[in-house]
Design an enzyme around this catalytic site. Structure first.
Site, PDB file in Angstrom:
ATOM      1  N   HIS A 167       0.833  -1.205   0.000  1.00  0.00           N
ATOM      2  CA  HIS A 167       0.000   0.000   0.000  1.00  0.00           C
ATOM      3  C   HIS A 167       0.868   1.256   0.000  1.00  0.00           C
ATOM      4  O   HIS A 167       0.717   2.132  -0.851  1.00  0.00           O
ATOM      5  CB  HIS A 167      -0.921  -0.021   1.232  1.00  0.00           C
ATOM      6  CG  HIS A 167      -1.794   1.172   1.348  1.00  0.00           C
ATOM      7  ND1 HIS A 167      -3.100   1.161   0.917  1.00  0.00           N
ATOM      8  CD2 HIS A 167      -1.579   2.414   1.857  1.00  0.00           C
ATOM      9  CE1 HIS A 167      -3.631   2.350   1.142  1.00  0.00           C
ATOM     10  NE2 HIS A 167      -2.720   3.126   1.715  1.00  0.00           N
ATOM     11  N   GLU A 168       1.776   1.338   0.954  1.00  0.00           N
ATOM     12  CA  GLU A 168       2.623   2.529   1.059  1.00  0.00           C
ATOM     13  C   GLU A 168       3.602   2.629  -0.105  1.00  0.00           C
ATOM     14  O   GLU A 168       3.918   3.726  -0.560  1.00  0.00           O
ATOM     15  CB  GLU A 168       3.351   2.554   2.404  1.00  0.00           C
ATOM     16  CG  GLU A 168       2.437   2.656   3.601  1.00  0.00           C
ATOM     17  CD  GLU A 168       1.455   3.822   3.570  1.00  0.00           C
ATOM     18  OE1 GLU A 168       1.767   4.869   2.956  1.00  0.00           O
ATOM     19  OE2 GLU A 168       0.371   3.705   4.153  1.00  0.00           O
TER      20      GLU A 168
ATOM     21  N   HIS B  62       1.864   4.360  -2.909  1.00  0.00           N
ATOM     22  CA  HIS B  62       1.874   5.820  -2.736  1.00  0.00           C
ATOM     23  C   HIS B  62       3.237   6.390  -3.128  1.00  0.00           C
ATOM     24  O   HIS B  62       3.320   7.415  -3.802  1.00  0.00           O
ATOM     25  CB  HIS B  62       1.588   6.215  -1.282  1.00  0.00           C
ATOM     26  CG  HIS B  62       0.181   6.015  -0.845  1.00  0.00           C
ATOM     27  ND1 HIS B  62      -0.899   6.583  -1.488  1.00  0.00           N
ATOM     28  CD2 HIS B  62      -0.328   5.333   0.206  1.00  0.00           C
ATOM     29  CE1 HIS B  62      -2.001   6.252  -0.857  1.00  0.00           C
ATOM     30  NE2 HIS B  62      -1.683   5.487   0.169  1.00  0.00           N
TER      31      HIS B  62
END
Length: 170
Positions: A18-19, A22
């Site tokens: 997820h990170e 980003h």
């Protein structure tokens, strides 16, 4: 006991993916990324590479990418707040979309990763909720720049997300 270990390992990799999404989206949009962290709180381990500090932090539940000028007024060309609205939305929602896509792939095509797939979809969808400090709130929050103007709008966004983070950390 096996389900607990599998859940913990799955959550670690879901957060990592997820990170990382980003991070990649921000770098693609030429947004400065100050910190990429798996976990919150005190840094346990870290290193700096190309102006980004990569770290593992003490509290393992979640993570974050600290973007340059995320909710602050800045004149920097690489500040998140100085990017077009569509790029901000892309960066903000990249993690959620990646979780949902990898979750669907794991759930339907890689049967041993069923738990990972299920958790990834659930976390991707819940992070889309437009609650302050969750990724899903940013497309709405950045519309406040249009309402209040950039400088005042960013002050409002900063306060809203600050209280949202406090509430989530309870």
């Amino acid at each position: 006991m096996n389900i607990i270990i599998n859940t913990i390992i799955s959550l670690f990799f879901i957060t990592l993916i997820h990170e990382f999404s980003h991070l990649i989206a921000a770098k693609m949009c030429k947004v400065g990324v100050e910190i990429y962290s798996i976990g919150f709180g005190k840094k346990l381990f870290g290193f700096k590479f190309h102006n980004t500090e990569y770290r593992i932090s003490l509290i393992p539940f979640g993570g974050y990418c600290k973007l340059e000028g995320e909710t602050k007024f800045s004149k920097s060309l690489t500040a998140f707040t100085n990017k077009r609205y569509s790029l901000k939305v892309f960066v903000a929602l990249a993690g959620c979309m990646t979780n949902i896509i990898t979750g669907l792939v794991a759930l339907y095509f890689i049967k041993p990763l069923f738990l990972f797939g299920y958790l990834s979809i659930v976390l991707g969808l819940t992070n889309l909720i437009p609650f302050p400090a969750l990724d899903g709130s940013y497309p709405f929050l950045f519309l406040l720049e249009k309402v209040f103007g950039k400088e005042k709008g960013l002050k409002v966004i900063s306060k809203i997300t600050k209280y949202g983070f406090r509430f989530l950390m309870i």
